[in-house]
Enzyme design. Structure first.
Site, mmCIF file in Angstrom:
data_model
loop_
_atom_site.group_PDB
_atom_site.id
_atom_site.type_symbol
_atom_site.label_atom_id
_atom_site.label_comp_id
_atom_site.label_asym_id
_atom_site.label_seq_id
_atom_site.Cartn_x
_atom_site.Cartn_y
_atom_site.Cartn_z
ATOM 1 N N SER A 44 0.818 -1.217 0.000
ATOM 2 C CA SER A 44 0.000 0.000 0.000
ATOM 3 C C SER A 44 0.843 1.255 0.000
ATOM 4 C CB SER A 44 -0.856 0.049 1.264
ATOM 5 O OG SER A 44 -1.791 -0.977 1.299
ATOM 6 N N HIS B 278 -0.779 -2.575 -7.270
ATOM 7 C CA HIS B 278 -1.576 -2.190 -6.102
ATOM 8 C C HIS B 278 -3.063 -2.257 -6.416
ATOM 9 C CE1 HIS B 278 -2.652 1.097 -2.956
ATOM 10 N NE2 HIS B 278 -2.824 -0.111 -2.467
ATOM 11 N N GLU C 228 -3.022 0.337 -9.380
ATOM 12 C CA GLU C 228 -1.914 1.305 -9.472
ATOM 13 C C GLU C 228 -0.649 0.498 -9.768
ATOM 14 O OE1 GLU C 228 -1.816 3.336 -5.659
ATOM 15 O OE2 GLU C 228 -1.505 5.280 -6.574
ATOM 16 N N ASN D 40 -3.076 6.237 -1.826
ATOM 17 C CA ASN D 40 -2.978 6.189 -0.358
ATOM 18 C C ASN D 40 -2.336 7.432 0.248
ATOM 19 O OD1 ASN D 40 -4.379 3.887 0.123
ATOM 20 N ND2 ASN D 40 -2.596 2.551 -0.083
HETATM 21 N N1 CAA Z 1 -17.341 -9.225 -4.015
HETATM 22 C C1 CAA Z 1 -18.117 -9.062 -5.099
HETATM 23 N N2 CAA Z 1 -18.967 -8.016 -5.240
HETATM 24 C C2 CAA Z 1 -19.065 -7.156 -4.217
HETATM 25 C C3 CAA Z 1 -18.288 -7.268 -3.048
HETATM 26 C C4 CAA Z 1 -17.388 -8.353 -2.973
HETATM 27 N N3 CAA Z 1 -16.585 -8.540 -1.921
HETATM 28 N N4 CAA Z 1 -18.577 -6.223 -2.221
HETATM 29 C C5 CAA Z 1 -19.492 -5.492 -2.856
HETATM 30 N N5 CAA Z 1 -19.801 -6.044 -4.057
HETATM 31 C C6 CAA Z 1 -20.679 -5.512 -5.081
HETATM 32 C C7 CAA Z 1 -22.143 -5.703 -4.763
HETATM 33 O O1 CAA Z 1 -22.627 -6.938 -5.253
HETATM 34 C C8 CAA Z 1 -22.772 -4.521 -5.466
HETATM 35 O O2 CAA Z 1 -22.881 -4.749 -6.852
HETATM 36 P P1 CAA Z 1 -24.004 -3.993 -7.752
HETATM 37 O O3 CAA Z 1 -23.915 -2.525 -7.460
HETATM 38 O O4 CAA Z 1 -23.618 -4.324 -9.166
HETATM 39 O O5 CAA Z 1 -25.299 -4.586 -7.309
HETATM 40 C C9 CAA Z 1 -21.748 -3.422 -5.320
HETATM 41 O O6 CAA Z 1 -20.484 -4.087 -5.113
HETATM 42 C C10 CAA Z 1 -22.065 -2.523 -4.164
HETATM 43 O O7 CAA Z 1 -22.190 -3.345 -2.995
HETATM 44 P P2 CAA Z 1 -23.307 -3.145 -1.887
HETATM 45 O O8 CAA Z 1 -24.584 -2.667 -2.508
HETATM 46 O O9 CAA Z 1 -23.342 -4.354 -1.019
HETATM 47 O O10 CAA Z 1 -22.721 -2.070 -0.947
HETATM 48 P P3 CAA Z 1 -22.404 -0.580 -1.224
HETATM 49 O O11 CAA Z 1 -23.216 0.007 -2.305
HETATM 50 O O12 CAA Z 1 -22.414 0.013 0.118
HETATM 51 O O13 CAA Z 1 -20.889 -0.641 -1.782
HETATM 52 C C11 CAA Z 1 -18.567 -0.700 -1.563
HETATM 53 C C12 CAA Z 1 -19.867 -1.256 -1.074
HETATM 54 C C13 CAA Z 1 -18.302 -1.165 -2.985
HETATM 55 C C14 CAA Z 1 -17.483 -1.244 -0.636
HETATM 56 C C15 CAA Z 1 -18.652 0.869 -1.525
HETATM 57 O O14 CAA Z 1 -19.060 1.297 -0.254
HETATM 58 C C16 CAA Z 1 -17.343 1.534 -1.851
HETATM 59 O O15 CAA Z 1 -16.962 1.679 -3.010
HETATM 60 N N6 CAA Z 1 -16.612 1.971 -0.790
HETATM 61 C C17 CAA Z 1 -15.307 2.585 -0.945
HETATM 62 C C18 CAA Z 1 -14.270 1.520 -1.170
HETATM 63 C C19 CAA Z 1 -12.896 2.108 -1.288
HETATM 64 O O16 CAA Z 1 -12.648 3.300 -1.208
HETATM 65 N N7 CAA Z 1 -11.919 1.193 -1.482
HETATM 66 C C20 CAA Z 1 -10.526 1.554 -1.547
HETATM 67 C C21 CAA Z 1 -9.895 1.357 -0.187
HETATM 68 S S1 CAA Z 1 -8.188 1.843 -0.157
HETATM 69 C C22 CAA Z 1 -7.381 0.520 -0.745
HETATM 70 O O17 CAA Z 1 -7.930 -0.517 -1.036
HETATM 71 C C23 CAA Z 1 -5.905 0.673 -0.907
HETATM 72 C C24 CAA Z 1 -5.061 0.361 0.254
HETATM 73 O O18 CAA Z 1 -3.871 0.124 0.034
HETATM 74 C C25 CAA Z 1 -5.552 0.402 1.645
HETATM 75 P P1 NAD Z 2 -4.409 -9.315 5.939
HETATM 76 O O1 NAD Z 2 -3.883 -9.142 7.315
HETATM 77 O O2 NAD Z 2 -5.889 -9.342 5.731
HETATM 78 O O3 NAD Z 2 -3.831 -10.648 5.288
HETATM 79 C C1 NAD Z 2 -2.467 -10.951 5.233
HETATM 80 C C2 NAD Z 2 -2.330 -12.457 5.027
HETATM 81 O O4 NAD Z 2 -0.956 -12.752 4.806
HETATM 82 C C3 NAD Z 2 -2.784 -13.256 6.255
HETATM 83 O O5 NAD Z 2 -3.674 -14.277 5.843
HETATM 84 C C4 NAD Z 2 -1.465 -13.846 6.785
HETATM 85 O O6 NAD Z 2 -1.616 -15.139 7.374
HETATM 86 C C5 NAD Z 2 -0.632 -13.924 5.515
HETATM 87 N N1 NAD Z 2 0.812 -13.923 5.747
HETATM 88 C C6 NAD Z 2 1.516 -13.193 6.655
HETATM 89 N N2 NAD Z 2 2.837 -13.481 6.535
HETATM 90 C C7 NAD Z 2 2.944 -14.411 5.542
HETATM 91 C C8 NAD Z 2 4.021 -15.093 4.960
HETATM 92 N N3 NAD Z 2 5.279 -14.900 5.377
HETATM 93 N N4 NAD Z 2 3.781 -15.976 3.964
HETATM 94 C C9 NAD Z 2 2.501 -16.189 3.515
HETATM 95 N N5 NAD Z 2 1.431 -15.570 4.043
HETATM 96 C C10 NAD Z 2 1.653 -14.691 5.046
HETATM 97 O O7 NAD Z 2 -3.736 -8.176 5.070
HETATM 98 P P2 NAD Z 2 -4.304 -7.439 3.765
HETATM 99 O O8 NAD Z 2 -5.211 -6.363 4.196
HETATM 100 O O9 NAD Z 2 -4.753 -8.449 2.774
HETATM 101 O O10 NAD Z 2 -2.971 -6.715 3.242
HETATM 102 C C11 NAD Z 2 -1.989 -7.412 2.518
HETATM 103 C C12 NAD Z 2 -1.138 -6.410 1.748
HETATM 104 O O11 NAD Z 2 -1.992 -5.700 0.840
HETATM 105 C C13 NAD Z 2 -0.471 -5.342 2.624
HETATM 106 O O12 NAD Z 2 0.760 -4.996 2.041
HETATM 107 C C14 NAD Z 2 -1.460 -4.191 2.549
HETATM 108 O O13 NAD Z 2 -0.850 -2.953 2.818
HETATM 109 C C15 NAD Z 2 -1.900 -4.302 1.101
HETATM 110 N N6 NAD Z 2 -3.207 -3.715 0.786
HETATM 111 C C16 NAD Z 2 -4.237 -3.800 1.668
HETATM 112 C C17 NAD Z 2 -5.477 -3.247 1.327
HETATM 113 C C18 NAD Z 2 -6.650 -3.329 2.248
HETATM 114 O O14 NAD Z 2 -7.647 -2.618 2.032
HETATM 115 N N7 NAD Z 2 -6.642 -4.168 3.280
HETATM 116 C C19 NAD Z 2 -5.648 -2.636 0.066
HETATM 117 C C20 NAD Z 2 -4.580 -2.610 -0.831
HETATM 118 C C21 NAD Z 2 -3.347 -3.144 -0.461
#
Ligand code: CAA
Ligand code: NAD
Length: 286
Positions: free
Chosen positions: A120, A141, A153, A191
């Site tokens: 991330s 990503h 990404e 991010n």
């Molecule tokens: N698998 C398959 N489909 C899924 C699903 C899953 N796990 N989760 C949701 N869906 C689908 C649903 O079936 C639904 O489809 P339709 O619109 O075609 O019917 C759609 O997605 C919307 O789902 P819901 O109606 O259940 O719920 P919602 O409208 O509240 O949407 C959400 C849920 C898609 C999560 C929405 O709230 C959303 O887009 N949230 C923001 C998500 C976001 O910002 N993600 C990025 C996080 S940052 C990151 O990932 C990077 C990092 O490194 C941390």
């Molecule tokens: P998570 O904690 O849900 O899952 C991590 C998994 O990795 C666990 O099942 C754990 O048992 C396994 N694991 C740990 N060490 C391991 C090893 N040495 N060998 C094999 N498996 C191992 O974490 P996550 O949220 O899926 O995040 C995973 C990566 O993806 C991180 O780098 C995170 O920053 C990135 N990421 C997370 C998100 C998010 O929304 N959670 C979105 C984009 C990217």
């Protein structure tokens, strides 16, 4: 250009199982690896649930769902990565742990295997330096939930070769996602913008400005976000959010990225969000 077909995914958590699912749904054979069988069983259940949603919506047939699952084999060791064209790593967001995996893969995989990290925020250039063949390392990503979010990404380390970048961009398109490239920098683009917003929302809770529920509702009603920043933190995992903030804070050496004290406390308490059943919201089914 190299065509990547056989895919390995390391880590079957929040992201790894989604990545395996979308790759398999696009027709690619996938080996999904985690440390324990229990983690792999949980991943399969999550993928079944996600595919069931698509069947219910009418966008997938029972047969397509069964074929998707049949393309995914699981493993608790890294050995089956030996015949993969690309290995996508999705384990804990810690440079030293990810670097350790790259070192092990160097021993197991041939020189042409591409190593992609779903990190991330961590510097791909630092990560690539941990591989004996840094040119094959790249950031891929994905976003959560993986089956829904369009963007991948793509982050080129300073060392990444053009051939690897082109092959990973082509694979991203082949699995139905939209690639966008960012230069290597802590947190890349999305991010760098998103994690500080979640962190600042947590500071608003910490300062007692409003409840978590009200802050989320304000961002939905006032900024048209699909979900509020605290619910999003719970979806991502608060441990992951903290790791991203720490990478931004230490990487840029800039106090504007300081993690919220409440974020640290939530992680210390094990309140990680959906995956533990409790974060800023409660998730009894988790
Ligand atoms: N698998 C398959 N489909 C899924 C699903 C899953 N796990 N989760 C949701 N869906 C689908 C649903 O079936 C639904 O489809 P339709 O619109 O075609 O019917 C759609 O997605 C919307 O789902 P819901 O109606 O259940 O719920 P919602 O409208 O509240 O949407 C959400 C849920 C898609 C999560 C929405 O709230 C959303 O887009 N949230 C923001 C998500 C976001 O910002 N993600 C990025 C996080 S940052 C990151 O990932 C990077 C990092 O490194 C941390
Ligand atoms: P998570 O904690 O849900 O899952 C991590 C998994 O990795 C666990 O099942 C754990 O048992 C396994 N694991 C740990 N060490 C391991 C090893 N040495 N060998 C094999 N498996 C191992 O974490 P996550 O949220 O899926 O995040 C995973 C990566 O993806 C991180 O780098 C995170 O920053 C990135 N990421 C997370 C998100 C998010 O929304 N959670 C979105 C984009 C990217």
């Amino acid at each position: 250009m190299t065509t990547l077909q056989a895919i390995g995914v390391i880590g079957a958590g929040t992201m790894g199982n989604g990545i395996a699912q979308v790759c398999a749904a696009a027709g690619f054979p996938v080996v999904l690896q985690d440390l324990s069988q229990a983690a792999l069983d949980r991943a399969r259940k999550t993928m079944e649930g996600s595919l069931a949603r698509q069947i219910k919506k009418g966008t997938l047939t029972d047969t397509q769902a069964a074929d998707t699952l049949a393309r995914i084999t699981t493993a608790t060791t890294l050995d089956p990565m030996a015949d993969r064209d690309i290995v996508i790593e999705a384990i804990v967001e810690k440079l030293e742990v990810k670097a350790g995996i790259l070192g092990k893969l160097d021993q197991i995989c041939p020189e042409q295997t591409v190593f992609a990290s779903n990190t991330s925020s961590i510097s791909l250039t630092q990560l690539a330096a941990a591989s004996a063949h840094p040119g094959r390392v790249i950031g891929m990503h994905f976003f959560n939930p993986v089956p829904v979010m369009q963007l991948v990404e793509i982050i080129r380390a300073l060392q990444t070769t053009d051939a690897v970048s082109d092959a990973v961009t082509a694979l991203t398109r082949a699995i139905g996602k939209t690639p966008r490239v960012s230069k290597d920098s802590y947190g890349f683009i999305v991010n760098r913008l998103l994690a500080p917003q979640i962190n600042e929302a947590i500071n608003c809770v910490y300062e007692g400005l409003a409840t978590a529920e009200d802050i989320d509702s304000m961002m939905k009603l006032g900024a048209n976000h699909p979900m509020g920043p605290l619910a999003l933190g719970d979806l991502i995992g608060l441990d992951v959010v903290l790791n991203i903030m720490e990478t931004l804070y230490q990487g840029f050496d800039d106090p504007k990225y300081r993690p919220s004290p409440l974020l640290k406390q939530m992680v210390h308490a094990g309140y990680l969000g959906r995956k533990t059943g409790k974060g800023f919201g409660s998730y009894p089914a988790a």
